[in-house]
Design an enzyme around this catalytic site. Structure first.
Site, PDB file in Angstrom:
ATOM      1  N   ASP A 180     -11.591  53.280 -25.465  1.00 28.12           N
ATOM      2  CA  ASP A 180     -11.463  53.367 -24.116  1.00 28.12           C
ATOM      3  C   ASP A 180     -10.211  54.617 -23.823  1.00 28.12           C
ATOM      4  O   ASP A 180      -9.589  54.883 -24.425  1.00 28.12           O
ATOM      5  CB  ASP A 180     -10.654  52.474 -23.718  1.00 28.12           C
ATOM      6  CG  ASP A 180     -10.193  52.299 -22.343  1.00 28.12           C
ATOM      7  OD1 ASP A 180     -10.774  53.089 -21.349  1.00 28.12           O
ATOM      8  OD2 ASP A 180      -9.365  51.610 -21.944  1.00 28.12           O
ATOM      9  N   ASP A 197      -8.732  51.536 -18.840  1.00 32.04           N
ATOM     10  CA  ASP A 197      -9.128  50.343 -18.003  1.00 32.04           C
ATOM     11  C   ASP A 197      -9.440  49.078 -18.767  1.00 32.04           C
ATOM     12  O   ASP A 197      -9.791  48.114 -18.148  1.00 32.04           O
ATOM     13  CB  ASP A 197     -10.347  50.749 -16.920  1.00 32.04           C
ATOM     14  CG  ASP A 197     -11.547  51.236 -17.830  1.00 32.04           C
ATOM     15  OD1 ASP A 197     -11.442  51.007 -19.010  1.00 32.04           O
ATOM     16  OD2 ASP A 197     -12.578  51.462 -17.110  1.00 32.04           O
ATOM     17  N   ASP A 237     -15.757  53.778 -23.235  1.00 36.26           N
ATOM     18  CA  ASP A 237     -16.589  54.605 -22.422  1.00 36.26           C
ATOM     19  C   ASP A 237     -17.106  55.778 -23.238  1.00 36.26           C
ATOM     20  O   ASP A 237     -16.877  55.924 -24.444  1.00 36.26           O
ATOM     21  CB  ASP A 237     -15.702  55.164 -21.268  1.00 36.26           C
ATOM     22  CG  ASP A 237     -14.207  55.452 -21.818  1.00 36.26           C
ATOM     23  OD1 ASP A 237     -14.031  56.317 -22.489  1.00 36.26           O
ATOM     24  OD2 ASP A 237     -13.250  55.176 -21.047  1.00 36.26           O
ATOM     25  N   ASP A 258     -35.181  48.287 -26.044  1.00 33.94           N
ATOM     26  CA  ASP A 258     -34.987  46.996 -25.935  1.00 33.94           C
ATOM     27  C   ASP A 258     -36.347  46.292 -25.460  1.00 33.94           C
ATOM     28  O   ASP A 258     -37.102  46.428 -24.819  1.00 33.94           O
ATOM     29  CB  ASP A 258     -33.952  46.736 -24.430  1.00 33.94           C
ATOM     30  CG  ASP A 258     -33.404  45.352 -24.579  1.00 33.94           C
ATOM     31  OD1 ASP A 258     -32.761  44.994 -25.496  1.00 33.94           O
ATOM     32  OD2 ASP A 258     -33.570  44.879 -23.278  1.00 33.94           O
ATOM     33  N   GLU A 303     -36.837  47.284 -30.691  1.00 37.55           N
ATOM     34  CA  GLU A 303     -36.428  45.759 -30.939  1.00 37.55           C
ATOM     35  C   GLU A 303     -37.700  44.982 -31.151  1.00 37.55           C
ATOM     36  O   GLU A 303     -38.007  44.537 -29.946  1.00 37.55           O
ATOM     37  CB  GLU A 303     -35.205  45.525 -29.977  1.00 37.55           C
ATOM     38  CG  GLU A 303     -34.690  44.012 -30.191  1.00 37.55           C
ATOM     39  CD  GLU A 303     -34.033  43.345 -29.085  1.00 37.55           C
ATOM     40  OE1 GLU A 303     -33.333  42.554 -29.266  1.00 37.55           O
ATOM     41  OE2 GLU A 303     -34.426  43.781 -27.868  1.00 37.55           O
TER      42      GLU A 303
END
Length: 522
Positions: free
Chosen positions: A29, A33, A37, A207, A266
């Site tokens: 991070d 927050d 990211d 995915d 996947e």
């Protein structure tokens, strides 16, 4: 920038690559927050280069209401402000390439978020109208849904809208399934592919690559298929419909226009012949093989979980693709028994996997020997927890942020006092900082293994030959290179195969391989 004229050995860079899966929320991070990211990843590229990986797989960072932590995509061609912006993404790709690391990103073509503009149009549109044709809307039977399909996350796979029609969602109700018979859906995916390829990405992880196409008539499923693990005799029309291969051919056609790019699917398909179909020359470059994830810590079972996917990949002329974990399954340390025993077994299986020919995917934190985290109820966020009525604790337990340094949470992951999932205090012994200083740590084991895999001539060859071995053990040899990998899952030490030891997952005993240990020899 579009690639032109790139050919030669580098065009197949993925064939023996080690990919590192970055679960973006949990890696690093940068803005305090409590959520990982893109800038956090960029700041840790030196670590990834030191680890020795060849490429990254970034989980979804696109605009999303985060009902399923980014796998509910509202805009597939923009970065969610939670993770940064397009400029941050461009900086990450450029810097990763400077470090010699390729970047691949997630693609979520089976469904969108219910906050996608198309779905808003569908809800405003009329039954059977063009707006609804982008999704799988159907009339029910009286008060009942169109069929008996259930969601992967629990509960029915259908939700009714106020005018009486139902829409399909194989996952959460906030993730309506797209209709891949609709030309606009195909055109939009091509737009998305080109958008990211033109920004320099090296490929995609697709995915639910076995789930986009739906069979004609949407026939009922055998309810037992919903709870089957591994190979199943029960009829499940929700996945692996033949129509999915047309979609992959379309994706491959786009990728072929961008040299040196690839796609991995996947594919939760355990039948070898069915799996091989996804790897035909005009479809996917790679297909995830989940056999090692689904196999217990038993030498005979692990051998089968190696031999069968090797044969499937060879039949398709594609490299096999191995993984021991990801953001959807228990971490190996916990899966293999937890504590010291689970750690020893996970280290042994890491050497088994990294000695195999083909492609390897490492899930972030795997190289640190992280276990699952027993999270309190209040912390759980996975939609599986909600949809199961609290009976399935979901996948958050394997998604806790990584510990980087220091002696107390959040261990350098963030400057925030609270992270998006709480980090256990006992991870102070597992931080990157601490393990880099320990030659016997799991991180040091991974670094040594990846270096040998990349540089030692014994790792040549695409086929294996198996030695005779005591019950509960196996040893295989890479044909062409000569590397030997031996594993002992029994309760007694066994003699090592002849050869010089390159690396072992734990201490050896005077020419013997102890229980729960693996070794490499030449």
């Amino acid at each position: 920038m579009r690639r032109t004229g790139e050919t030669g050995p580098e065009s197949d860079w993925w064939r023996g690559a080690v990919f590192y899966q970055v679960y973006v929320r949990s890696f690093a991070d940068s803005d305090g927050d409590g959520v990982g990211d893109l800038e956090g990843i960029r700041a840790r590229l030196g670590y990834l280069e030191l680890l020795g990986v060849d490429a990254l797989w970034l989980t979804p960072f696109f605009r999303s209401p985060m009902a399923d932590h980014g796998y509910d995509v509202a805009d597939p061609r923009d970065v969610d402000p939670l993770f940064g912006d397009l400029e941050a993404f461009d900086r990450l790709v450029a810097d990763a390439h400077q470090h010699g690391i390729r970047v691949t990103v997630d693609l979520v073509p089976n469904h969108t978020s219910d906050q996608h503009r198309w779905f808003a149009d569908a809800l405003r549109g009329a039954p059977h109208g063009p707006e609804r044709d982008r999704y799988v809307f159907r009339d029910g039977t009286g008060e009942a849904p169109p069929n008996n399909w259930v969601s992967v996350f629990g509960g029915p796979a259908w939700t009714r809208v106020p005018d009486g029609q139902w829409y399909l969602h194989l996952f959460d109700s906030t993730q309506p399934d797209l209709n891949w018979d609709n030309g606009e859906v195909r055109e939009d995916l091509e737009h998305t592919l080109r958008f990211w390829l033109d920004r320099g990405v090296d490929g995609f992880r697709i995915d639910v690559a076995h789930g986009m196409a739906k069979p004609d008539g949407l026939p009922d499923m055998d309810p037992r298929a919903a709870t089957a693990i591994g190979p199943s005799p029960y009829y499940d029309p929700r996945f692996d419909d033949d129509g999915v291969h047309d979609i992959h051919r379309m994706i491959r056609k786009v990728l072929d226009g961008y040299p040196n790019t690839m796609a991995v699917g996947e594919i939760w398909v355990t039948d070898n012949d069915r799996l091989a179909r996804y790897l035909r020359p005009d479809e996917l470059h790679l297909g995830f093989n989940f056999r090692l994830v689904l196999t217990g810590y038993d030498a005979a079972q692990v051998r089968t979980a190696i031999e069968e996917p090797l044969a499937a990949a060879a039949a398709a002329g594609a490299p096999p693709t191995w993984t021991l974990s990801n953001h959807d399954v228990w971490r190996e340390v916990s899966r293999y028994g937890g504590g010291e025993l689970g750690t020893r077994r996970a280290r042994a299986m890491a050497l088994v996997e990294l000695a195999l020919p083909g492609v390897v995917y490492v899930y972030n934190g795997e190289e640190l020997g992280l276990p699952n985290v027993d999270l309190p109820d209040w912390a759980l966020q996975d939609p599986r927890w909600r949809r199961s009525g609290g009976t399935d604790r979901g996948r958050d337990l394997c998604r806790v942020p990584l510990p980087w340094e220091g002696s107390d949470p959040p261990f350098g992951f963030s400057t925030a006092e609270r992270t998006w999932l709480p980090m256990p205090a006992e991870w102070s012994a597992l931080t990157v900082e601490r393990q880099l200083e320990d030659a016997d740590s799991t991180l040091s084991l991974y670094r040594q293994a990846l270096e040998l895999r990349k540089t030692h001539e014994a790792f040549a060859g695409e086929a294996l030959e198996w030695y005779g071995a005591p019950e509960g053990c196996f040893a295989y040899r890479r044909k062409g290179g000569g590397l030997i990998c031996a594993l002992n899952t029994s309760e007694a030490a066994v003699p090592l195969p002849p050869g010089e030891v390159l690396l072992s997952s734990g201490p050896l005993e005077e020419g013997h391989l102890p229980p729960n240990t693996a070794a490499w020899l030449v």
